[in-house]
Design a protein around this motif. Structure first.
Motif, PDB file in Angstrom:
ATOM      1  N   CYS A  34     -17.093 -11.109  -5.651  1.00 57.60           N
ATOM      2  CA  CYS A  34     -17.558 -11.546  -6.966  1.00 57.60           C
ATOM      3  C   CYS A  34     -19.062 -11.801  -6.891  1.00 57.60           C
ATOM      4  O   CYS A  34     -19.550 -12.358  -5.911  1.00 57.60           O
ATOM      5  N   VAL A  35     -19.775 -11.364  -7.920  1.00 56.19           N
ATOM      6  CA  VAL A  35     -21.216 -11.579  -7.988  1.00 56.19           C
ATOM      7  C   VAL A  35     -21.540 -12.139  -9.365  1.00 56.19           C
ATOM      8  O   VAL A  35     -21.064 -11.625 -10.378  1.00 56.19           O
ATOM      9  N   VAL A  36     -22.349 -13.190  -9.387  1.00 53.16           N
ATOM     10  CA  VAL A  36     -22.818 -13.761 -10.649  1.00 53.16           C
ATOM     11  C   VAL A  36     -24.299 -13.430 -10.793  1.00 53.16           C
ATOM     12  O   VAL A  36     -25.094 -13.707  -9.895  1.00 53.16           O
ATOM     13  N   VAL A  37     -24.637 -12.808 -11.920  1.00 49.06           N
ATOM     14  CA  VAL A  37     -26.018 -12.433 -12.211  1.00 49.06           C
ATOM     15  C   VAL A  37     -26.477 -13.233 -13.425  1.00 49.06           C
ATOM     16  O   VAL A  37     -25.785 -13.266 -14.446  1.00 49.06           O
ATOM     17  N   THR A  38     -27.624 -13.875 -13.286  1.00 50.84           N
ATOM     18  CA  THR A  38     -28.251 -14.542 -14.425  1.00 50.84           C
ATOM     19  C   THR A  38     -29.608 -13.910 -14.646  1.00 50.84           C
ATOM     20  O   THR A  38     -30.270 -13.481 -13.697  1.00 50.84           O
ATOM     21  N   LEU A  39     -30.014 -13.828 -15.904  1.00 50.61           N
ATOM     22  CA  LEU A  39     -31.305 -13.232 -16.212  1.00 50.61           C
ATOM     23  C   LEU A  39     -31.770 -13.626 -17.605  1.00 50.61           C
ATOM     24  O   LEU A  39     -30.981 -14.096 -18.422  1.00 50.61           O
ATOM     25  N   LYS A  40     -33.035 -13.413 -17.841  1.00 53.34           N
ATOM     26  CA  LYS A  40     -33.620 -13.572 -19.170  1.00 53.34           C
ATOM     27  C   LYS A  40     -33.889 -12.171 -19.695  1.00 53.34           C
ATOM     28  O   LYS A  40     -34.317 -11.293 -18.939  1.00 53.34           O
ATOM     29  N   MET A  41     -33.617 -11.958 -20.977  1.00 55.35           N
ATOM     30  CA  MET A  41     -33.853 -10.645 -21.559  1.00 55.35           C
ATOM     31  C   MET A  41     -34.557 -10.795 -22.904  1.00 55.35           C
ATOM     32  O   MET A  41     -34.076 -11.506 -23.783  1.00 55.35           O
ATOM     33  N   ASP A  42     -35.694 -10.135 -23.019  1.00 57.68           N
ATOM     34  CA  ASP A  42     -36.366 -10.006 -24.307  1.00 57.68           C
ATOM     35  C   ASP A  42     -35.844  -8.716 -24.899  1.00 57.68           C
ATOM     36  O   ASP A  42     -36.068  -7.638 -24.352  1.00 57.68           O
ATOM     37  N   ALA A  43     -35.097  -8.832 -26.000  1.00 55.29           N
ATOM     38  CA  ALA A  43     -34.408  -7.681 -26.577  1.00 55.29           C
ATOM     39  C   ALA A  43     -34.880  -7.425 -27.999  1.00 55.29           C
ATOM     40  O   ALA A  43     -35.139  -8.347 -28.763  1.00 55.29           O
ATOM     41  N   ALA A  44     -34.971  -6.147 -28.325  1.00 51.77           N
ATOM     42  CA  ALA A  44     -35.268  -5.736 -29.699  1.00 51.77           C
ATOM     43  C   ALA A  44     -34.325  -4.606 -30.046  1.00 51.77           C
ATOM     44  O   ALA A  44     -33.875  -3.859 -29.181  1.00 51.77           O
ATOM     45  N   GLY A  45     -34.027  -4.502 -31.330  1.00 53.95           N
ATOM     46  CA  GLY A  45     -33.131  -3.440 -31.750  1.00 53.95           C
ATOM     47  C   GLY A  45     -32.827  -3.502 -33.229  1.00 53.95           C
ATOM     48  O   GLY A  45     -33.543  -4.141 -34.001  1.00 53.95           O
ATOM     49  N   ILE A  46     -31.720  -2.849 -33.580  1.00 52.56           N
ATOM     50  CA  ILE A  46     -31.263  -2.774 -34.964  1.00 52.56           C
ATOM     51  C   ILE A  46     -29.810  -3.221 -35.001  1.00 52.56           C
ATOM     52  O   ILE A  46     -28.987  -2.741 -34.216  1.00 52.56           O
ATOM     53  N   GLN A 104     -17.353  -3.940 -11.448  1.00 56.57           N
ATOM     54  CA  GLN A 104     -17.311  -3.945 -12.909  1.00 56.57           C
ATOM     55  C   GLN A 104     -17.573  -5.362 -13.421  1.00 56.57           C
ATOM     56  O   GLN A 104     -17.280  -6.345 -12.737  1.00 56.57           O
ATOM     57  N   ILE A 105     -18.076  -5.431 -14.645  1.00 56.28           N
ATOM     58  CA  ILE A 105     -18.298  -6.720 -15.292  1.00 56.28           C
ATOM     59  C   ILE A 105     -16.961  -7.184 -15.870  1.00 56.28           C
ATOM     60  O   ILE A 105     -16.334  -6.465 -16.652  1.00 56.28           O
ATOM     61  N   VAL A 106     -16.533  -8.396 -15.496  1.00 56.94           N
ATOM     62  CA  VAL A 106     -15.271  -8.938 -15.984  1.00 56.94           C
ATOM     63  C   VAL A 106     -15.468 -10.071 -16.981  1.00 56.94           C
ATOM     64  O   VAL A 106     -14.575 -10.374 -17.771  1.00 56.94           O
ATOM     65  N   ALA A 107     -16.637 -10.691 -16.935  1.00 57.25           N
ATOM     66  CA  ALA A 107     -16.896 -11.822 -17.834  1.00 57.25           C
ATOM     67  C   ALA A 107     -18.393 -12.005 -17.994  1.00 57.25           C
ATOM     68  O   ALA A 107     -19.180 -11.568 -17.154  1.00 57.25           O
ATOM     69  N   GLY A 108     -18.742 -12.669 -19.082  1.00 61.50           N
ATOM     70  CA  GLY A 108     -20.144 -12.959 -19.289  1.00 61.50           C
ATOM     71  C   GLY A 108     -20.373 -13.827 -20.493  1.00 61.50           C
ATOM     72  O   GLY A 108     -19.458 -14.135 -21.259  1.00 61.50           O
ATOM     73  N   HIS A 109     -21.622 -14.220 -20.624  1.00 66.14           N
ATOM     74  CA  HIS A 109     -22.037 -15.092 -21.708  1.00 66.14           C
ATOM     75  C   HIS A 109     -23.497 -14.804 -22.017  1.00 66.14           C
ATOM     76  O   HIS A 109     -24.285 -14.539 -21.114  1.00 66.14           O
ATOM     77  N   VAL A 110     -23.824 -14.824 -23.281  1.00 68.05           N
ATOM     78  CA  VAL A 110     -25.222 -14.663 -23.685  1.00 68.05           C
ATOM     79  C   VAL A 110     -25.577 -15.799 -24.624  1.00 68.05           C
ATOM     80  O   VAL A 110     -24.774 -16.185 -25.479  1.00 68.05           O
ATOM     81  N   SER A 111     -26.748 -16.377 -24.419  1.00 71.55           N
ATOM     82  CA  SER A 111     -27.261 -17.456 -25.278  1.00 71.55           C
ATOM     83  C   SER A 111     -28.639 -17.068 -25.764  1.00 71.55           C
ATOM     84  O   SER A 111     -29.444 -16.513 -25.011  1.00 71.55           O
ATOM     85  N   PHE A 122     -28.606 -14.318 -20.121  1.00 75.88           N
ATOM     86  CA  PHE A 122     -27.314 -13.708 -19.834  1.00 75.88           C
ATOM     87  C   PHE A 122     -26.759 -14.257 -18.523  1.00 75.88           C
ATOM     88  O   PHE A 122     -27.507 -14.489 -17.580  1.00 75.88           O
ATOM     89  N   THR A 123     -25.460 -14.384 -18.474  1.00 75.88           N
ATOM     90  CA  THR A 123     -24.715 -14.585 -17.239  1.00 75.88           C
ATOM     91  C   THR A 123     -23.655 -13.499 -17.213  1.00 75.88           C
ATOM     92  O   THR A 123     -22.910 -13.342 -18.187  1.00 75.88           O
ATOM     93  N   ARG A 124     -23.633 -12.723 -16.150  1.00 69.80           N
ATOM     94  CA  ARG A 124     -22.633 -11.664 -15.997  1.00 69.80           C
ATOM     95  C   ARG A 124     -21.887 -11.887 -14.691  1.00 69.80           C
ATOM     96  O   ARG A 124     -22.505 -12.196 -13.671  1.00 69.80           O
ATOM     97  N   VAL A 125     -20.583 -11.676 -14.744  1.00 69.71           N
ATOM     98  CA  VAL A 125     -19.737 -11.790 -13.549  1.00 69.71           C
ATOM     99  C   VAL A 125     -19.235 -10.396 -13.207  1.00 69.71           C
ATOM    100  O   VAL A 125     -18.520  -9.769 -13.989  1.00 69.71           O
ATOM    101  N   TRP A 126     -19.666  -9.909 -12.044  1.00 68.62           N
ATOM    102  CA  TRP A 126     -19.233  -8.611 -11.518  1.00 68.62           C
ATOM    103  C   TRP A 126     -18.157  -8.873 -10.471  1.00 68.62           C
ATOM    104  O   TRP A 126     -18.308  -9.767  -9.636  1.00 68.62           O
TER     105      TRP A 126
END
Length: 123
Positions: free
Chosen positions: A75-87, A111-118, A99-103
């Motif tokens: 299991c790997v937990v990845v945390t990061l900050k993302m500046d996102a733009a889109g439509i 594979q990503i099994v869980a995550g959270h974005v704030s 973001f927090t992603r659980v691989w």
């Protein structure tokens, strides 16, 4: 070696998100995904893929910083900050997120099994 693998998968995910590459997203996201959106809504893999395939949601830029990768065996937990733009629904957006992603490694693939974005709210 593990760190390089997860970093590569994270970049592959970023590129797939930018191009709405549903085939790659399908490969990287587990069928039993549990994802908590910045609104508090809990969604699944099907929801994520439909948002990309329908064109309702499209990223135009994803700039990542402050990525941290924590290993716990298969299991790997990845945390990061993302500046996102889109439509989204025809409306442009530009926001900062955390973001927090659980691989999880199953059957020799990650594979990503869980995550959270704030959403990051300026103080």
């Amino acid at each position: 070696m593990e760190n390089i693998t997860i970093e590569n998968l994270e970049e592959k995910l970023r590129q797939a998100m930018l191009s709405s590459d549903v085939a790659v997203l399908d490969e990287l996201i587990a069928d039993d995904l549990v994802w908590t959106m910045h609104t508090g809504k809990v969604v699944n893999k099907q929801f994520d893929l439909e948002m990309h395939s329908s064109g309702i949601f499209r990223f135009t830029s994803l700039d990542i910083s402050d990525r941290q990768i924590h290993f716990y065996g298969d299991c790997v937990v990845v945390t990061l900050k993302m500046d996102a733009a889109g439509i989204y629904n025809g409306q442009a957006f530009s926001e900062n997120f955390r973001f927090t992603r659980v691989w999880v490694q199953r059957q020799n693939r990650w594979q990503i099994v869980a995550g959270h974005v704030s959403q990051v709210i300026p103080l």
